[in-house]
Design an enzyme around this catalytic site. Structure first.
Site, PDB file in Angstrom:
ATOM      1  N   GLY A 242       0.762  -1.243   0.000  1.00 34.72           N
ATOM      2  CA  GLY A 242       0.000   0.000   0.000  1.00 34.72           C
ATOM      3  C   GLY A 242       0.787   1.284   0.000  1.00 34.72           C
ATOM      4  O   GLY A 242       0.201   2.355  -0.215  1.00 34.72           O
ATOM      5  N   ARG A 318      -5.618   2.824 -15.998  1.00 37.81           N
ATOM      6  CA  ARG A 318      -5.716   3.560 -14.726  1.00 37.81           C
ATOM      7  C   ARG A 318      -6.370   4.946 -14.872  1.00 37.81           C
ATOM      8  O   ARG A 318      -7.190   5.314 -14.037  1.00 37.81           O
ATOM      9  CB  ARG A 318      -4.345   3.701 -14.057  1.00 37.81           C
ATOM     10  N   TYR A 322      -9.679   4.959 -12.636  1.00 38.79           N
ATOM     11  CA  TYR A 322      -9.568   5.603 -11.311  1.00 38.79           C
ATOM     12  C   TYR A 322      -9.457   7.121 -11.404  1.00 38.79           C
ATOM     13  O   TYR A 322      -9.165   7.763 -10.401  1.00 38.79           O
ATOM     14  CB  TYR A 322      -8.316   5.113 -10.568  1.00 38.79           C
ATOM     15  N   CYS A 350     -12.651   3.036 -29.347  1.00 37.01           N
ATOM     16  CA  CYS A 350     -13.969   3.654 -29.564  1.00 37.01           C
ATOM     17  C   CYS A 350     -14.737   3.818 -28.258  1.00 37.01           C
ATOM     18  O   CYS A 350     -15.760   3.174 -28.036  1.00 37.01           O
ATOM     19  CB  CYS A 350     -14.760   2.807 -30.541  1.00 37.01           C
TER      20      CYS A 350
HETATM   21  N1  LLP Z   1      -1.434  -7.115  -0.780  1.00 32.66           N
HETATM   22  C1  LLP Z   1      -2.730  -7.255  -1.107  1.00 32.66           C
HETATM   23  C2  LLP Z   1      -3.541  -8.236  -0.390  1.00 32.66           C
HETATM   24  C3  LLP Z   1      -3.288  -6.463  -2.122  1.00 32.66           C
HETATM   25  O1  LLP Z   1      -4.576  -6.590  -2.414  1.00 32.66           O
HETATM   26  C4  LLP Z   1      -2.473  -5.513  -2.796  1.00 32.66           C
HETATM   27  C5  LLP Z   1      -3.029  -4.682  -3.857  1.00 32.66           C
HETATM   28  C6  LLP Z   1      -1.127  -5.421  -2.434  1.00 32.66           C
HETATM   29  C7  LLP Z   1      -0.646  -6.226  -1.421  1.00 32.66           C
HETATM   30  C8  LLP Z   1      -0.189  -4.462  -3.098  1.00 32.66           C
HETATM   31  O2  LLP Z   1      -0.563  -3.140  -2.871  1.00 32.66           O
HETATM   32  P1  LLP Z   1       0.367  -1.927  -3.342  1.00 32.66           P
HETATM   33  O3  LLP Z   1       1.626  -1.951  -2.528  1.00 32.66           O
HETATM   34  O4  LLP Z   1       0.662  -2.118  -4.779  1.00 32.66           O
HETATM   35  O5  LLP Z   1      -0.458  -0.738  -3.092  1.00 32.66           O
HETATM   36  N2  LLP Z   1      -5.093  -1.436  -9.654  1.00 32.66           N
HETATM   37  C9  LLP Z   1      -5.004  -0.413  -8.621  1.00 32.66           C
HETATM   38  C10 LLP Z   1      -4.363  -0.955  -7.375  1.00 32.66           C
HETATM   39  C11 LLP Z   1      -5.059  -2.176  -6.832  1.00 32.66           C
HETATM   40  C12 LLP Z   1      -4.361  -2.745  -5.633  1.00 32.66           C
HETATM   41  C13 LLP Z   1      -4.876  -4.084  -5.305  1.00 32.66           C
HETATM   42  N3  LLP Z   1      -4.258  -4.717  -4.190  1.00 32.66           N
HETATM   43  C14 LLP Z   1      -4.255   0.782  -9.178  1.00 32.66           C
HETATM   44  O6  LLP Z   1      -3.883   0.758 -10.348  1.00 32.66           O
HETATM   45  O7  LLP Z   1      -4.063   1.775  -8.482  1.00 32.66           O
END
Ligand code: LLP
Length: 422
Positions: A242, A318, A322, A350
């Site tokens: 995160g 993205r 988002y 499209c």
């Molecule tokens: N662990 C779990 C259980 C997760 O669901 C995620 C991401 C991570 C770790 C990794 O999170 P990060 O460090 O990358 O924030 N597609 C979206 C982001 C979706 C994240 C889903 N889960 C975007 O493009 O912003």
């Protein structure tokens, strides 16, 4: 200055490490994903430095970018992996990754995926519901194995991020509500093929402050202490991923700042011996990649100026999904700069939602190259074939050398497995 240190202008031309991007566009075509190996290493080093001498296992959240070259780089650096599917497990096994460093997350694990992960010998299942707990026990029994278990707890904290990527609020589908967690652990302790090893949470993505993590940690510490009072002792605490990156001018939370506070809190509760697991995705790869695209047409309508480029929402979803911001850099800065105009950067698909950036002041001509920045995470992995568009090639730059880590898809490959009725 761009948002990414390994992608900088030198003599007016944007480079990936030591290679001018026009060379890559010329050789491999556009749209093109370009990654920097050094940027992966630097991002990894920030976590390593943050861990100090403590027992911290970083499990790369590979959904962010699961190309074998990317995951192999992290494997070599010592990373484990956070997986969410049998497909991701297969990728880690394909590069000879250590299953003992894999944590398996996700709300919808199927029996075949559990079987594959048990046979591989993963470190832990992050279980997200009672139904999943019962299924895991049954599958492990069939195989005559013990399933290592951590419950993903939903701590009900607000990560102050986009609602689509916020996961730790009680209305989200993720995890087991913190108030039910003790009961579910009690149930797990009675199951014959479950071995309780940890506790887990993941509260969201693109988080830029420590406070939500620390709020979640407080709640997990209470839980860990209640469990200990009942004789259930955990080996690890997984705080998920995160940590955000800089897409434009965000203030950043560094792994070091976060972990310092986590260690302090754990030490003050006598929990300094717990292994800490982190599951970073975006912060390890997000600024290690760009999407290189060429301007096909400039179109000036009464209301807007459009730069129609050869990348589209199917390559990078993205922005439209988002409302995400990605910086856009002209690859070659002009000498006699024409008046910059305000452009929407759009693709050929499209859909009105097919845009990559909006209202950007740029001085452009047809044929120019643009770099969509911060496209190392959730970019190629979220690509689709919409409009029968093949996925771009992926290139990893290492100093002066470029490696094709995935060739451009051919049009034929898009439908080679389809068939018409007799
Ligand atoms: N662990 C779990 C259980 C997760 O669901 C995620 C991401 C991570 C770790 C990794 O999170 P990060 O460090 O990358 O924030 N597609 C979206 C982001 C979706 C994240 C889903 N889960 C975007 O493009 O912003």
């Amino acid at each position: 200055m761009t948002v990414a240190p390994q992608f900088q202008h030198k003599n007016g031309v944007l480079h990936a490490e030591n290679i001018p991007l026009p060379e890559l566009a010329h050789q491999y075509g556009t749209p093109l994903y370009v990654y920097s190996r050094q940027a992966l290493r630097d991002a990894w080093a920030a976590y390593q430095e943050a861990a100090q001498a403590r027992d911290v296992l970083v499990c790369y959240g590979m959904k962010a970018n699961s190309n074998l070259a990317v995951i192999n780089e992290f494997k070599t650096l010592g990373s484990g992996f956070d997986i969410v599917s049998g497909g991701e497990l297969a990728r880690v096994l394909a590069i000879g990754g250590d299953p003992g460093k894999i944590v398996f997350s996700g709300v919808g694990k199927q029996a075949w995926e559990m079987r594959a992960a048990l046979e591989a010998g993963v470190k832990c299942f992050n279980v997200e519901s009672e139904g999943e707990l019962e299924r895991l026990d049954a599958v492990a029994r069939e195989l005559g194995k013990m399933a290592p278990l951590s419950l993903r707890v939903n701590p009900d904290v607000d990560a102050h991020t986009h609602p689509y990527i916020s996961t730790g609020l009680k209305e989200n589908k993720f995890g087991i509500a913190i108030e039910n967690a003790l009961d579910v652990y009690r149930r797990a302790a009675t199951l014959g093929n479950i071995q309780i090893v940890g506790v887990d949470c993941h509260i969201g993505s693109q988080i830029t402050e420590a406070a939500p993590y620390l709020d979640a940690l407080d709640k997990l510490i209470d839980l860990i202490q209640s469990l200990a009072a009942e004789g259930i002792h955990l080996q690890h605490l997984d705080l998920g991923g995160g940590i955000g990156i800089r897409y434009t001018d965000e203030t950043l939370l560094s792994p070091r700042v976060l972990l310092d506070q986590v260690f302090k809190k754990l030490d003050s509760h006598g929990l300094g011996d717990l292994q800490i697991i982190l599951e970073p995705g975006r912060s390890l790869v997000g600024n290690a990649g760009i999407l290189l695209t060429a301007v096909e047409y400039l179109k000036h309508s009464p209301a807007k100026n459009f730069a129609i480029v050869d990348a589209a929402m199917n390559d990078l979803i993205r922005p439209t999904l988002y409302d995400a911001w990605h910086d856009v850099e002209a690859v070659q800065t002009r000498q006699n700069t024409d008046e910059a105009l305000t452009y929407d950067i759009v693709g050929p698909v499209c859909e009105s939602g097919d845009w990559l950036a909006r209202d950007r002041p740029l001085s452009l001509q047809q044929g120019d190259l643009l770099a969509i920045m911060s496209a190392g995470a959730y970019a190629f992995t979220m690509a689709s074939h919409y409009n029968s568009r093949p996925c771009p090639a992926e290139i990893m730059v290492d100093g002066y050398q470029a490696h094709v880590i995935r060739p451009r898809e051919t049009i034929e490959s898009l439908f080679q497995d389809e068939s018409v009725l007799p």
